[in-house]
Design a protein around this motif. Structure first.
Motif, mmCIF file in Angstrom:
data_model
loop_
_atom_site.group_PDB
_atom_site.id
_atom_site.type_symbol
_atom_site.label_atom_id
_atom_site.label_comp_id
_atom_site.label_asym_id
_atom_site.label_seq_id
_atom_site.Cartn_x
_atom_site.Cartn_y
_atom_site.Cartn_z
ATOM 1 N N GLU A 14 0.834 -1.206 0.000
ATOM 2 C CA GLU A 14 0.000 0.000 0.000
ATOM 3 C C GLU A 14 0.864 1.250 0.000
ATOM 4 O O GLU A 14 0.391 2.350 0.291
ATOM 5 C CB GLU A 14 -0.905 0.017 1.240
ATOM 6 C CG GLU A 14 -1.862 -1.146 1.303
ATOM 7 C CD GLU A 14 -3.194 -0.835 0.646
ATOM 8 O OE1 GLU A 14 -3.383 0.329 0.251
ATOM 9 O OE2 GLU A 14 -4.023 -1.750 0.515
ATOM 10 N N ALA A 15 2.143 1.106 -0.295
ATOM 11 C CA ALA A 15 3.044 2.248 -0.218
ATOM 12 C C ALA A 15 2.601 3.354 -1.167
ATOM 13 O O ALA A 15 2.008 3.104 -2.208
ATOM 14 C CB ALA A 15 4.459 1.806 -0.555
ATOM 15 N N LYS A 16 2.915 4.576 -0.795
ATOM 16 C CA LYS A 16 2.567 5.737 -1.614
ATOM 17 C C LYS A 16 3.761 6.051 -2.512
ATOM 18 O O LYS A 16 4.908 5.833 -2.166
ATOM 19 C CB LYS A 16 2.280 6.899 -0.665
ATOM 20 C CG LYS A 16 1.560 8.069 -1.307
ATOM 21 C CD LYS A 16 1.114 9.079 -0.259
ATOM 22 C CE LYS A 16 1.147 10.504 -0.830
ATOM 23 N NZ LYS A 16 0.590 10.636 -2.178
ATOM 24 N N SER A 17 3.452 6.578 -3.695
ATOM 25 C CA SER A 17 4.508 6.937 -4.636
ATOM 26 C C SER A 17 4.711 8.438 -4.678
ATOM 27 O O SER A 17 3.782 9.213 -4.439
ATOM 28 C CB SER A 17 4.136 6.443 -6.039
ATOM 29 O OG SER A 17 5.119 6.844 -6.973
ATOM 30 N N TRP A 18 5.926 8.846 -4.984
ATOM 31 C CA TRP A 18 6.178 10.269 -5.228
ATOM 32 C C TRP A 18 5.629 10.685 -6.594
ATOM 33 O O TRP A 18 5.443 11.865 -6.878
ATOM 34 C CB TRP A 18 7.667 10.605 -5.107
ATOM 35 C CG TRP A 18 8.577 9.723 -5.927
ATOM 36 C CD1 TRP A 18 9.228 8.612 -5.508
ATOM 37 C CD2 TRP A 18 8.946 9.898 -7.295
ATOM 38 N NE1 TRP A 18 9.966 8.061 -6.515
ATOM 39 C CE2 TRP A 18 9.824 8.841 -7.627
ATOM 40 C CE3 TRP A 18 8.628 10.856 -8.269
ATOM 41 C CZ2 TRP A 18 10.375 8.695 -8.897
ATOM 42 C CZ3 TRP A 18 9.184 10.713 -9.532
ATOM 43 C CH2 TRP A 18 10.051 9.641 -9.837
ATOM 44 N N LEU A 19 5.388 9.713 -7.469
ATOM 45 C CA LEU A 19 4.652 9.981 -8.702
ATOM 46 C C LEU A 19 3.172 10.053 -8.347
ATOM 47 O O LEU A 19 2.709 9.359 -7.451
ATOM 48 C CB LEU A 19 4.841 8.834 -9.702
ATOM 49 C CG LEU A 19 6.102 8.806 -10.550
ATOM 50 C CD1 LEU A 19 6.261 7.429 -11.193
ATOM 51 C CD2 LEU A 19 6.044 9.890 -11.624
ATOM 52 N N SER A 20 2.434 10.845 -9.073
ATOM 53 C CA SER A 20 0.999 10.912 -8.834
ATOM 54 C C SER A 20 0.325 9.722 -9.520
ATOM 55 O O SER A 20 0.350 9.608 -10.745
ATOM 56 C CB SER A 20 0.463 12.229 -9.409
ATOM 57 O OG SER A 20 -0.921 12.149 -9.563
ATOM 58 N N ILE A 21 -0.205 8.808 -8.723
ATOM 59 C CA ILE A 21 -0.900 7.644 -9.283
ATOM 60 C C ILE A 21 -2.390 7.815 -9.013
ATOM 61 O O ILE A 21 -2.807 7.820 -7.857
ATOM 62 C CB ILE A 21 -0.382 6.327 -8.669
ATOM 63 C CG1 ILE A 21 1.120 6.162 -8.959
ATOM 64 C CG2 ILE A 21 -1.167 5.138 -9.209
ATOM 65 C CD1 ILE A 21 1.731 4.888 -8.422
ATOM 66 N N PRO A 22 -3.194 7.963 -10.056
ATOM 67 C CA PRO A 22 -4.628 8.209 -9.833
ATOM 68 C C PRO A 22 -5.287 7.034 -9.119
ATOM 69 O O PRO A 22 -4.914 5.873 -9.333
ATOM 70 C CB PRO A 22 -5.193 8.348 -11.246
ATOM 71 C CG PRO A 22 -4.028 8.562 -12.150
ATOM 72 C CD PRO A 22 -2.854 7.919 -11.490
ATOM 73 N N GLN A 23 -6.250 7.326 -8.280
ATOM 74 C CA GLN A 23 -7.080 6.279 -7.692
ATOM 75 C C GLN A 23 -7.706 5.471 -8.829
ATOM 76 O O GLN A 23 -8.140 6.032 -9.848
ATOM 77 C CB GLN A 23 -8.198 6.903 -6.840
ATOM 78 C CG GLN A 23 -7.719 7.475 -5.519
ATOM 79 C CD GLN A 23 -7.399 6.383 -4.521
ATOM 80 O OE1 GLN A 23 -8.263 5.605 -4.144
ATOM 81 N NE2 GLN A 23 -6.146 6.308 -4.107
ATOM 82 N N GLY A 24 -7.743 4.169 -8.657
ATOM 83 C CA GLY A 24 -8.366 3.321 -9.674
ATOM 84 C C GLY A 24 -7.438 2.950 -10.813
ATOM 85 O O GLY A 24 -7.832 2.212 -11.711
ATOM 86 N N SER A 25 -6.210 3.427 -10.781
ATOM 87 C CA SER A 25 -5.269 3.045 -11.840
ATOM 88 C C SER A 25 -4.992 1.537 -11.791
ATOM 89 O O SER A 25 -4.828 0.961 -10.713
ATOM 90 C CB SER A 25 -3.947 3.803 -11.674
ATOM 91 O OG SER A 25 -2.982 3.275 -12.571
ATOM 92 N N HIS A 26 -4.945 0.927 -12.974
ATOM 93 C CA HIS A 26 -4.560 -0.488 -13.047
ATOM 94 C C HIS A 26 -3.089 -0.696 -12.714
ATOM 95 O O HIS A 26 -2.656 -1.804 -12.438
ATOM 96 C CB HIS A 26 -4.807 -1.031 -14.462
ATOM 97 C CG HIS A 26 -6.229 -1.358 -14.744
ATOM 98 N ND1 HIS A 26 -6.621 -2.161 -15.779
ATOM 99 C CD2 HIS A 26 -7.391 -0.983 -14.113
ATOM 100 C CE1 HIS A 26 -7.940 -2.279 -15.791
ATOM 101 N NE2 HIS A 26 -8.418 -1.567 -14.808
#
Lengths: 451, 451
Positions: B2-14
């Motif tokens: 569940e780690a967060k990325s410094w890149l913006s990853i949209p919710q719901g991204s595959h």
């Protein structure tokens, strides 16, 4: 062509000056796979020949000379029919006694020493990198014989049979060159087909069979979505080989409904090593089997004589278990020493469909063909006893035994049996166009299964 | 994860951090095909990344770094499962907000500019060079539905069906990446199956269909003659894609006896662009359909949970004829603008056989598998209306019409229809493991046939 060569070409050689087939070789002194042509009982190493100026007088090939240092014939094939023709004609001249260019090879003993080897000293390899392998079912008598066996004479041929060349996609990765051992496969078989419920056993194949076929390699790609017109299809064919599509009949009977043969065919398919060009076979074109069905326009050829007349034979050499380290030259020696029976004598005229028709049908959907693809004819059988291209037909699915020389009998293949297919065109022993041998020996199944 | 990325990853991204799928891309600035991974709505160009020291802290990959400048993933795949795992783990760390190595990419804006692109700006390509393509029939409900349709409920499944994963060899050259147009094929069809004699017509396919499937690429070769044990088979699987095995049902009905589907399947098979690794899918392993048949030992897996639980959907976008220049990003925009109907919602749990079982069966004969081979599951259907993976099932072979949003109806596919398959694992919108889209648009048949 009846020209004489300055090379000694034995009478009866498949590789007369009229042939000039292409293959891939290695030698004891170089394990680099490279192109060669076979002439009599010798080969010309085209990598050595080309890198020593052998093609210096064929200027059209010079920009493409690197094709002769490739490990397969794909790059040469991709140059197209006109180039194949020029190279073959040039080599025929080089080998002819009254060659216009004796300095190239006839009187160039240094190049002869570098580039001409006895055929028996070279190892042959798969001539093409095969993308896809398609097996047709164009041998009408074979299809009829199997139909009678499994459905009775009234419904022997399926309704589609005379309307289109029936075919299926085979397993390209299991295509091997003549001389490669074939291991007996394991598989599920139904020992008692009338039992209810039907419960298979897991066993070594007990009905291992051969299939006598003719194959063609593709030398030109069509774009996906763009069918190949039947009258242009010959230009997509690089050349021809003999094919043995080894088959596990008991595995096939259980697995093939409803999607066709799968594991029963994917453990090995053998092709002969030397690719015979259409130009060499052209004089032997004739009629195949008559098809009284009115064909769809996309299958109608302008040319009437569309089937090669190749004399085909199958030899079975019983249980050559004494030999290890097997390749086709060894086989040749062994066969000479062992009890060998010619179990089949037939002709490639027993085809209902030509290769151009197969290619036109295959691509009518827009299916993309690629350089190196292999098309096989399907099993070729005649109508008389002793002309059938499979043991399934000869033994009537195991009901009768073939008598072999030396007293052995066969219904299907036993371990260490060697099967050798030969094919040759022509009657004049000094100008035959042949394929050499397509041979393989059955090795025992893997032991210790299941793990 | 569940780690967060410094890149913006949209919710719901595959393409969450839990995924890291591999593909092959080109960009406007470079037409060289090269590997990349997808993260959120961006990609990391692995050729740029590796040539600028991106892997300098993953020393195990350094001897093999040239795999990231290849035009397919075959060389990377051939490095084996352990290397895939190390590379994926390393990239997950690099993309994580609290990465142990921010200097590699997070704070290296120069490398970001060189190697990180918006997903919508890249063109994806076929991820692997495919040697052989095999299509199985492991979707029991699909096999049952077809069996009922053609043979009645009493004999719906063939006797072999629960004993072995039925499959057939497909056409490797016609496998294309998501977004590639699919041209409606021509072929022979039998308009009146009850006529006597049966005479086909030559026509454009009128029953063009999709097939919702899951595919796996092979990353390891076995030696010819040596079967792959089922419990080692997972190590031969590089990763997974969605597959649409487009089918010409009317061509299939006429041609398929006795050797199986041929032209009805060889005009195009679409795979999704991003290969999802087994490690990413591992958390979603569960049970497939129950098989009460006692299996042969070679098909028995030690692991009980052997089928991925992937939510699968099929969208049909009606007649997008206004668009030229089609690739999957365009499709995505078009689909958003056009009337799209989700015609199928199902799950990959509707499989009777696992990919390790397919591979064990495929190779039990000794059939040699090669790096890049594609195995597909066969059509995946559920048991309820709206869960079927083909129009053949949904329309009951053309007997009923599907209602589409906007008022259109469909029995089979019409020209310019877009079919889009999606597949995704997980419920947490910030850690999905998905396949993106597997999409294709039907183009009109070639005109002017026969020539």
């Amino acid at each position: 062509m009846e020209a004489k060569s300055w090379l000694s070409i034995p009478q009866g050689s498949h590789f007369s000056l009229s042939n000039i087939p292409f293959g891939i070789i290695t030698t004891a002194s170089s394990q680099n796979r490279r192109p060669a042509v076979a002439v009599g009982d010798q080969v010309l190493d085209l990598a050595e020949f080309s890198s020593n100026g052998g093609f210096s007088l064929l200027t059209s090939i010079l920009p493409h000379i690197s094709v002769f240092s490739q490990p397969t014939l794909n790059a040469f094939a991709a140059l197209g029919r006109q180039v194949h023709r020029e190279v073959r004609n040039y080599l025929q001249d080089i080998f002819t006694d009254d060659t216009t260019h004796p300095e190239i090879l006839k009187t160039n003993t240094i190049l002869q020493q570098k580039a001409v080897f006895p055929l028996k000293d070279v190892q042959t390899h798969l001539p093409m990198q095969i993308g896809d392998y398609t097996d047709f079912y164009a041998g009408l008598n074979h299809a009829y014989n199997l139909g009678v066996m499994f459905r009775g004479a009234a419904n022997a041929l399926q309704p589609n049979y005379t309307h289109l060349p029936v075919g299926y996609h085979g397993r390209a990765s299991s295509v091997v060159v003549s001389g490669t051992p074939i291991r007996r496969p394991w598989g599920q078989i139904l020992e008692n087909p009338s039992a209810d419920p039907k419960v298979p056993v897991f066993t070594q194949c007990k009905k291992l069979d051969l299939e006598l076929e003719l194959g063609a390699f593709v030398c030109r790609a069509n774009k996906m979505g763009e069918p190949i017109p039947v009258d242009q299809a010959e230009g997509f064919l690089f050349g021809f080989v003999l094919v043995n599509d080894w088959s596990a009949r008991d595995v096939q009977a259980w697995e093939y409904v409803p999607l066709g043969p799968f594991n029963s065919k994917n453990f090995g398919t053998t092709v002969s090593a030397w690719v015979v060009l259409p130009d060499a076979l052209e004089p032997f074109l004739g009629n195949g089997l008559e098809n009284k069905t009115e064909l769809q326009a996309y299958l109608k050829e302008a040319r009437n004589e569309n089937i090669y007349n190749i004399k085909l034979e199958v030899d079975l050499t019983s249980k050559c278990s004494q030999m290890t380290g097997f390749h086709w030259n060894d086989a040749h020696d062994l066969i000479a020493k062992s009890g060998t029976t010619t179990i089949t004598r037939t002709s490639s005229r027993n085809l209902l469909w030509s290769f151009p028709q197969m290619l036109a049908h295959h691509s009518i959907t827009g299916c993309p063909m690629q350089v190196g693809d292999l098309l096989a004819s399907g099993t070729i059988s005649g109508t008389e006893p002793g002309t059938e291209g499979s043991l399934l037909e000869q033994s009537q699915n195991g009901k009768v035994s073939l008598k072999l020389q030396g007293g052995d009998e066969r219904k299907f293949l036993e371990d260490w049996d060697i099967v050798t297919i030969r094919g040759v065109c022509g009657n004049n022993e000094s100008s035959l166009v042949g394929f050499g041998e397509c041979t393989g020996r059955i090795e025992p199944a893997v032991q210790g299964w299941p793990f």
